[in-house]
Design an enzyme around this catalytic site. Sequence first.
Site, PDB file in Angstrom:
ATOM      1  N   CYS A  55       0.834  -1.212   0.000  1.00 40.97           N
ATOM      2  CA  CYS A  55       0.000   0.000   0.000  1.00 40.97           C
ATOM      3  C   CYS A  55       0.863   1.254   0.000  1.00 40.97           C
ATOM      4  O   CYS A  55       0.547   2.245  -0.660  1.00 40.97           O
ATOM      5  CB  CYS A  55      -0.912   0.021   1.222  1.00 40.97           C
ATOM      6  SG  CYS A  55      -2.030  -1.383   1.295  1.00 40.97           S
ATOM      7  N   ARG A 138      -7.717  -4.671  -3.061  1.00 39.52           N
ATOM      8  CA  ARG A 138      -7.298  -3.499  -3.857  1.00 39.52           C
ATOM      9  C   ARG A 138      -8.294  -3.315  -4.995  1.00 39.52           C
ATOM     10  O   ARG A 138      -8.101  -3.844  -6.088  1.00 39.52           O
ATOM     11  CB  ARG A 138      -5.896  -3.722  -4.426  1.00 39.52           C
ATOM     12  CG  ARG A 138      -4.861  -3.928  -3.358  1.00 39.52           C
ATOM     13  CD  ARG A 138      -3.471  -4.125  -3.902  1.00 39.52           C
ATOM     14  NE  ARG A 138      -2.675  -4.761  -2.877  1.00 39.52           N
ATOM     15  CZ  ARG A 138      -2.215  -4.149  -1.786  1.00 39.52           C
ATOM     16  NH1 ARG A 138      -2.428  -2.862  -1.619  1.00 39.52           N
ATOM     17  NH2 ARG A 138      -1.535  -4.810  -0.877  1.00 39.52           N
TER      18      ARG A 138
HETATM   19  C1  BEZ Z   1       0.528  -4.560   1.838  1.00 41.17           C
HETATM   20  O1  BEZ Z   1       1.743  -4.692   1.884  1.00 41.17           O
HETATM   21  O2  BEZ Z   1       0.015  -3.537   1.397  1.00 41.17           O
HETATM   22  C2  BEZ Z   1      -0.326  -5.687   2.305  1.00 41.17           C
HETATM   23  C3  BEZ Z   1       0.103  -6.982   2.128  1.00 41.17           C
HETATM   24  C4  BEZ Z   1      -0.667  -8.027   2.565  1.00 41.17           C
HETATM   25  C5  BEZ Z   1      -1.875  -7.780   3.187  1.00 41.17           C
HETATM   26  C6  BEZ Z   1      -2.320  -6.490   3.351  1.00 41.17           C
HETATM   27  C7  BEZ Z   1      -1.548  -5.441   2.902  1.00 41.17           C
END
Ligand code: BEZ
Length: 237
Positions: A55, A138
């Site tokens: 993110c 997402r």
């Molecule tokens: C992230 O790195 O954005 C992420 C990875 C796994 C689950 C939720 C967020």
Amino acid sequence: MDTTNTAQPATMPRIGEKAPAFKAVTTQGDIDFPKQYEGSWVILFSHPADFTPVCTSEFMTFASMQDQFEKANCKLVGLSVDGLYSHIAWLRTIKEKIEYKGMKNVEVTFPLIEDITMEIAKAYGMIQPGESSTKAVRAVFVIDPKGIVRTMLYYPLSLGRNFAELYRIVVGLKTADAFSVALPADWQPGDDVIVPTAGSCGVAKERMEAKDLHCYDWFFCTKKLGKDDVLGKVLKK
Ligand code: BEZ
């Protein structure tokens, strides 16, 4: 802890329908969506959680492309089920501490919605079976100036989005609308565009004989559309 959600999402928006309306608290104040965005294109996108690596890379990338989207009259609105103070702390950390792929001191000035109750996430089908029951996937919704959903993309938690593709989608939809054409695979401004399929035998014959068209067959004809013509029409001066 296994957070897999086996329930079906309560609702899903559909392409061609009005974007579900909501009022929300964001890092840029309250918003009334999509009403206050009338006249602009909007990308509404969700992310699973603040202070997570994928993110963070996505927010830095999107924020650094914000001017480019503004020129296409497209505003960005983010959402996660985290609270406002978490959002603020995360965006401050990004600005003050994170340097990534040449991007640093990145200020996220587009609104980031808090959705602790998950009401908005549920209305947009952002909570997906098979992924987390507590985090939004997402999701990306491209919404037109009349508040109509024009494109929906859903990515899993583990894969960051392709922001060049999101920009291509906005420019492509605006081009298709402005010139009444369709756009072939991997289209970029300057590439040939597809003219509407012939609706009668007479038109099909004319198409095959037209000098300004390239017909692969009667149902698949393209024409030239210059990059400057496209960008002159779909980007702000
Ligand atoms: C992230 O790195 O954005 C992420 C990875 C796994 C689950 C939720 C967020």
